[in-house]
Motif scaffolding. Sequence first.
Motif, PDB file in Angstrom:
ATOM      1  N   LEU A 192     -15.760  -0.848 -13.775  1.00  0.00           N
ATOM      2  CA  LEU A 192     -14.442  -0.360 -14.188  1.00  0.00           C
ATOM      3  C   LEU A 192     -13.583  -1.523 -14.662  1.00  0.00           C
ATOM      4  CD1 LEU A 192     -13.576   2.081 -11.236  1.00  0.00           C
ATOM      5  CD2 LEU A 192     -15.044   2.481 -13.227  1.00  0.00           C
ATOM      6  N   ALA A 193     -12.598  -1.216 -15.489  1.00  0.00           N
ATOM      7  CA  ALA A 193     -11.640  -2.228 -15.940  1.00  0.00           C
ATOM      8  C   ALA A 193     -10.252  -1.893 -15.416  1.00  0.00           C
ATOM      9  CB  ALA A 193     -11.610  -2.292 -17.463  1.00  0.00           C
ATOM     10  N   VAL A 194      -9.579  -2.875 -14.867  1.00  0.00           N
ATOM     11  CA  VAL A 194      -8.203  -2.695 -14.409  1.00  0.00           C
ATOM     12  C   VAL A 194      -7.289  -2.655 -15.626  1.00  0.00           C
ATOM     13  CG1 VAL A 194      -6.315  -3.719 -13.088  1.00  0.00           C
ATOM     14  CG2 VAL A 194      -8.658  -3.872 -12.235  1.00  0.00           C
ATOM     15  N   THR A 195      -6.434  -1.658 -15.698  1.00  0.00           N
ATOM     16  CA  THR A 195      -5.478  -1.558 -16.801  1.00  0.00           C
ATOM     17  C   THR A 195      -4.149  -2.199 -16.378  1.00  0.00           C
ATOM     18  OG1 THR A 195      -4.874   0.686 -16.076  1.00  0.00           O
ATOM     19  CG2 THR A 195      -6.564   0.486 -17.792  1.00  0.00           C
ATOM     20  N   ALA A 196      -3.330  -1.442 -15.662  1.00  0.00           N
ATOM     21  CA  ALA A 196      -2.042  -1.959 -15.189  1.00  0.00           C
ATOM     22  C   ALA A 196      -1.995  -1.823 -13.671  1.00  0.00           C
ATOM     23  CB  ALA A 196      -0.879  -1.186 -15.809  1.00  0.00           C
ATOM     24  N   LEU A 197      -1.801  -2.919 -12.977  1.00  0.00           N
ATOM     25  CA  LEU A 197      -1.720  -2.870 -11.514  1.00  0.00           C
ATOM     26  C   LEU A 197      -0.623  -1.900 -11.083  1.00  0.00           C
ATOM     27  CD1 LEU A 197      -1.950  -6.701 -10.747  1.00  0.00           C
ATOM     28  CD2 LEU A 197      -3.787  -5.023 -10.560  1.00  0.00           C
ATOM     29  N   THR A 198      -0.900  -1.127 -10.042  1.00  0.00           N
ATOM     30  CA  THR A 198       0.085  -0.135  -9.594  1.00  0.00           C
ATOM     31  C   THR A 198       1.287  -0.771  -8.909  1.00  0.00           C
ATOM     32  OG1 THR A 198      -1.294   0.230  -7.631  1.00  0.00           O
ATOM     33  CG2 THR A 198      -1.504   1.814  -9.435  1.00  0.00           C
ATOM     34  N   ILE A 245      -2.364   5.826  -3.631  1.00  0.00           N
ATOM     35  CA  ILE A 245      -2.268   7.238  -3.262  1.00  0.00           C
ATOM     36  C   ILE A 245      -1.626   7.343  -1.877  1.00  0.00           C
ATOM     37  CG2 ILE A 245      -3.551   9.349  -2.741  1.00  0.00           C
ATOM     38  CD1 ILE A 245      -3.498   8.650  -5.705  1.00  0.00           C
ATOM     39  N   ARG A 246      -0.581   8.129  -1.801  1.00  0.00           N
ATOM     40  CA  ARG A 246       0.103   8.403  -0.538  1.00  0.00           C
ATOM     41  C   ARG A 246      -0.057   9.898  -0.265  1.00  0.00           C
ATOM     42  NH1 ARG A 246      -0.551   3.802  -0.617  1.00  0.00           N
ATOM     43  NH2 ARG A 246       0.955   2.096  -0.381  1.00  0.00           N
ATOM     44  N   PRO A 247      -1.130  10.272   0.440  1.00  0.00           N
ATOM     45  CA  PRO A 247      -1.522  11.682   0.518  1.00  0.00           C
ATOM     46  C   PRO A 247      -0.499  12.600   1.172  1.00  0.00           C
ATOM     47  CG  PRO A 247      -2.814  10.331   2.024  1.00  0.00           C
ATOM     48  CD  PRO A 247      -2.063   9.394   1.148  1.00  0.00           C
ATOM     49  N   PHE A 248       0.274  12.070   2.089  1.00  0.00           N
ATOM     50  CA  PHE A 248       1.193  12.939   2.814  1.00  0.00           C
ATOM     51  C   PHE A 248       2.638  12.443   2.721  1.00  0.00           C
ATOM     52  CE2 PHE A 248      -2.937  12.677   5.110  1.00  0.00           C
ATOM     53  CZ  PHE A 248      -3.457  13.866   4.616  1.00  0.00           C
ATOM     54  N   GLY A 249       2.983  11.833   1.589  1.00  0.00           N
ATOM     55  CA  GLY A 249       4.350  11.387   1.350  1.00  0.00           C
ATOM     56  C   GLY A 249       4.749  10.126   2.086  1.00  0.00           C
ATOM     57  N   GLU A 250       3.784   9.275   2.402  1.00  0.00           N
ATOM     58  CA  GLU A 250       4.069   8.040   3.129  1.00  0.00           C
ATOM     59  C   GLU A 250       4.877   7.078   2.266  1.00  0.00           C
ATOM     60  OE1 GLU A 250       0.116   9.685   4.548  1.00  0.00           O
ATOM     61  OE2 GLU A 250       1.073   9.295   2.616  1.00  0.00           O
ATOM     62  N   ASP A 251       5.428   6.044   2.909  1.00  0.00           N
ATOM     63  CA  ASP A 251       6.207   5.023   2.219  1.00  0.00           C
ATOM     64  C   ASP A 251       5.336   4.308   1.176  1.00  0.00           C
ATOM     65  OD1 ASP A 251       8.744   3.261   2.210  1.00  0.00           O
ATOM     66  OD2 ASP A 251       7.119   1.810   2.404  1.00  0.00           O
ATOM     67  N   ALA A 252       5.951   3.944   0.049  1.00  0.00           N
ATOM     68  CA  ALA A 252       5.210   3.309  -1.048  1.00  0.00           C
ATOM     69  C   ALA A 252       4.789   1.889  -0.729  1.00  0.00           C
ATOM     70  CB  ALA A 252       6.054   3.320  -2.322  1.00  0.00           C
ATOM     71  N   GLY A 253       5.474   1.222   0.190  1.00  0.00           N
ATOM     72  CA  GLY A 253       5.129  -0.156   0.533  1.00  0.00           C
ATOM     73  C   GLY A 253       5.299  -1.071  -0.669  1.00  0.00           C
ATOM     74  N   ASP A 254       4.267  -1.868  -0.990  1.00  0.00           N
ATOM     75  CA  ASP A 254       4.372  -2.812  -2.097  1.00  0.00           C
ATOM     76  C   ASP A 254       3.875  -2.228  -3.417  1.00  0.00           C
ATOM     77  OD1 ASP A 254       1.714  -2.673  -1.469  1.00  0.00           O
ATOM     78  OD2 ASP A 254       1.398  -4.834  -1.274  1.00  0.00           O
ATOM     79  N   GLU A 294       4.397   0.501  -6.693  1.00  0.00           N
ATOM     80  CA  GLU A 294       5.472   1.131  -7.457  1.00  0.00           C
ATOM     81  C   GLU A 294       5.087   2.533  -7.903  1.00  0.00           C
ATOM     82  OE1 GLU A 294       8.582   0.346  -8.378  1.00  0.00           O
ATOM     83  OE2 GLU A 294       8.637  -1.549  -7.274  1.00  0.00           O
ATOM     84  N   ARG A 295       3.925   2.672  -8.518  1.00  0.00           N
ATOM     85  CA  ARG A 295       3.543   3.940  -9.131  1.00  0.00           C
ATOM     86  C   ARG A 295       2.586   4.684  -8.208  1.00  0.00           C
ATOM     87  NH1 ARG A 295       1.993   0.400 -12.469  1.00  0.00           N
ATOM     88  NH2 ARG A 295       0.243   1.448 -13.475  1.00  0.00           N
ATOM     89  N   VAL A 296       3.131   5.164  -7.089  1.00  0.00           N
ATOM     90  CA  VAL A 296       2.326   5.892  -6.110  1.00  0.00           C
ATOM     91  C   VAL A 296       2.264   7.369  -6.493  1.00  0.00           C
ATOM     92  CG1 VAL A 296       2.914   4.267  -4.280  1.00  0.00           C
ATOM     93  CG2 VAL A 296       4.271   6.340  -4.559  1.00  0.00           C
TER      94      VAL A 296
END
Length: 227
Positions: A112-118, A177-186, A188-190
Amino acid sequence: MQLCVALDLPSQEENLALIEKIKEYPLWLKVGLRSYIRDGKPFIDAIKAINPEFKIFLDLKLYDIPNTMADAAESIMSLGVDMFNVHASAGRIAMHEVMKRLAPYENRPLVLAVTALTSFEEGEFCHVYGETIATKADRFAQDAHQAGLDGVVCSAYESASIKSLTSGSFITLTPGIRPFGEDAGDQERVATIETAKDEEVDFIVVGRPIYKAANPAAVVEKILSRL
């Protein structure tokens, strides 16, 4: 859609203890930069010893000159992993060289190729790349597809667009992926599992919501029931 658990704990012992708790489930496990630098191939071997059916995603984001990337990719063949990634920023020539080097192998890992880090937000991404996340992610994905890679790492929000520009079988793997609405932490695009489904994501990577849980196995089971 398949679940990949991020092994991002501070020590090999903690990661292996987590794996023991979830070993009965059909999972992919992500071995990232910190874990691999610290624990190396013996860690991968230890994972397989717990459950040989685990699939391993080696998340090192190879990024160098074409020949060095191809050399590294060929060395990865000896590790027994099932998927690894490079960075699309290295360019089409580098990605093509990686796939050319792996072509003689019958059972090569997925690449796989990384596009834009989340972790990127729009302003910082534009500062670095000079284009919006969506535009550049699409372009990187097209480059990776043309170079013969199997898919890309992207956020859930770019997945459907990337598939429409490449192929429905072109893999998209999404961290954050935040499956149950957890905090985004570090990050951005969760995104949630539902968003990932809507965007035709093939693999979701989940870390903190699983390894910080009091009962990681219960969380894994709950996530798998929603895929």
